[in-house]
Design a protein around this motif. Structure first.
Motif, mmCIF file in Angstrom:
data_model
loop_
_atom_site.group_PDB
_atom_site.id
_atom_site.type_symbol
_atom_site.label_atom_id
_atom_site.label_comp_id
_atom_site.label_asym_id
_atom_site.label_seq_id
_atom_site.Cartn_x
_atom_site.Cartn_y
_atom_site.Cartn_z
ATOM 1 N N GLU A 139 33.909 57.593 41.401
ATOM 2 C CA GLU A 139 34.296 58.718 40.876
ATOM 3 C C GLU A 139 33.487 60.071 40.987
ATOM 4 N N ILE A 140 32.198 59.892 41.352
ATOM 5 C CA ILE A 140 31.256 60.892 41.538
ATOM 6 C C ILE A 140 30.777 60.776 42.963
ATOM 7 N N GLY A 141 30.799 61.838 43.651
ATOM 8 C CA GLY A 141 29.980 61.774 45.088
ATOM 9 C C GLY A 141 29.023 62.829 44.933
ATOM 10 N N ALA A 142 28.082 62.975 46.168
ATOM 11 C CA ALA A 142 26.991 63.927 46.003
ATOM 12 C C ALA A 142 26.702 64.274 47.637
ATOM 13 N N ALA A 207 25.987 59.480 40.804
ATOM 14 C CA ALA A 207 26.854 59.359 41.789
ATOM 15 C C ALA A 207 26.935 58.019 42.285
ATOM 16 N N ASP A 208 28.308 57.667 42.674
ATOM 17 C CA ASP A 208 28.613 56.510 43.450
ATOM 18 C C ASP A 208 28.622 56.433 44.829
ATOM 19 N N LEU A 209 28.761 57.849 45.424
ATOM 20 C CA LEU A 209 28.673 58.089 46.922
ATOM 21 C C LEU A 209 27.796 59.049 47.124
ATOM 22 N N ILE A 210 26.855 58.911 48.128
ATOM 23 C CA ILE A 210 25.661 60.189 48.354
ATOM 24 C C ILE A 210 25.569 60.167 49.882
#
Length: 333
Positions: A139-142, A207-210
């Motif tokens: 859901e969340i990326g950085a 964050a799920d993806l960084i």
């Protein structure tokens, strides 16, 4: 009409950034890059370690990256110059051109905008990693860093996973805000909220993806604050003194993949510095992502694993990307 299409009469097809944007997508690039990783891991791509020359001031790097793959019917040479300080001058940090050659005759068929191809295929590498290694539901990326590579990194992240929100951080908050405003327009097809934040740890919170794409010589976020199950793509560390990934994250990672372990361990301070200090050992390393694409290695085994993908870029990516762009543009002329 294609820009300067003059292959007839023994002239070359000159493919600009505008042409690539018109005829070629990030999804297509991710497919080409995954092919590159797979064929590279199978030993089917001739890719010498790139030649690298630094200027006397230490402000710029000159690179030459040849590659050949019989199975892909592709041969190319990329010439690339990397000057990180250009971002302060409003200029691209990377300037490059790629020569596409006929594998039967050696004739130069195409000249492709290597600056944009580098941005595109580097972003696509992270996209491939996220698609192969991330949890199913994210859901969340950085995004840490808003330089010349950032826009395609963000596009690849959004192409790989449907995200509700991506937080963008840069040392210069105004630059982060300007970047976020710009990509909201250019990536408007994605229903993702893109916001600038003033703190890197705020960006990675939950964050799920960084993705990190900086030229930093020290960790750009707190590795202890990365959530369980996160997938991280380390992009910016292309020289031995650069180290944007925190050691704490390396220690917490369940798996560490590379575009090329040999290339990463020749160039990337993210791994070289902690290895030299004895903070980690090579036992932490899983292998090349191409081995995963070839079903030779396991990927993610559960939603709690923290997985790192470290990339410095290999010429196989340029080869498959430039070849697939050339083929697509030529067919649409």
């Amino acid at each position: 009409m294609i820009n300067n299409y003059q292959r007839r009469n023994n002239k070359v097809l000159n493919i600009s950034k505008k042409d690539i944007k018109e005829y070629y997508s990030m999804e297509e690039c991710m497919k080409a890059v995954q092919d590159a990783f797979r064929l590279f891991s199978q030993g089917k791509v001739e890719v010498p370690l790139r030649t690298q020359i630094k200027n006397e001031e230490g402000t710029g790097t000159y690179l030459c990256m040849p590659a050949y793959c019989q199975e892909y019917d592709a041969s190319c040479v990329k010439v690339l110059n990397m000057f990180p300080g250009n971002v302060e001058k409003g200029l691209p940090t990377i300037n490059a051109q790629i020569l596409v050659m006929d594998t039967e005759t050696g004739v130069i068929n195409g000249l492709v905008d290597g600056t944009y191809v580098t941005q595109l295929r580097t972003g696509a590498a992270s996209g491939v990693a996220f698609r192969l290694l991330a949890k199913r539901h994210c859901e969340i990326g950085a995004l840490i860093g808003t330089g010349g590579q950032a826009a395609t990194q963000l596009e690849a992240m959004l192409t790989a996973k449907e995200l509700k929100e991506v937080r963008v951080y840069d040392l210069d908050f105004e630059r982060a805000k300007n970047f976020a405003e710009s990509v909201r327009k250019s990536l408007a097809k994605f229903p993702t909220e893109i916001i600038a934040v003033a703190d890197a740890d705020e960006a990675i919170d939950n964050a799920d993806l960084i993705t990190t794409v900086t030229s930093s010589t020290q960790a750009v976020f707190d590795g202890n604050k990365v959530k369980a199950g996160a997938t991280i793509s380390g992009v910016g560390s292309y020289q031995p003194h650069m180290q944007e990934i925190p050691v704490e994250l390396l220690k917490r990672a369940s798996k560490i993949y590379f575009d090329s372990q040999e290339a990463v361990l020749a160039e990337a301070g993210d791994l070289l510095v902690p290895l030299d200090k004895g903070e980690i050992t090579k036992d932490k390393f899983t292998g090349d992502i191409g081995q995963l694409a070839s079903n030779e290695l396991l990927g993610r085994e559960n939603d709690e694993e923290i997985i790192l993908f470290e990339t410095v870029g290999i010429a196989a990516q340029d080869l498959m990307t430039a070849k697939s762009i050339f083929t697509k543009v030529q067919a649409n002329d």
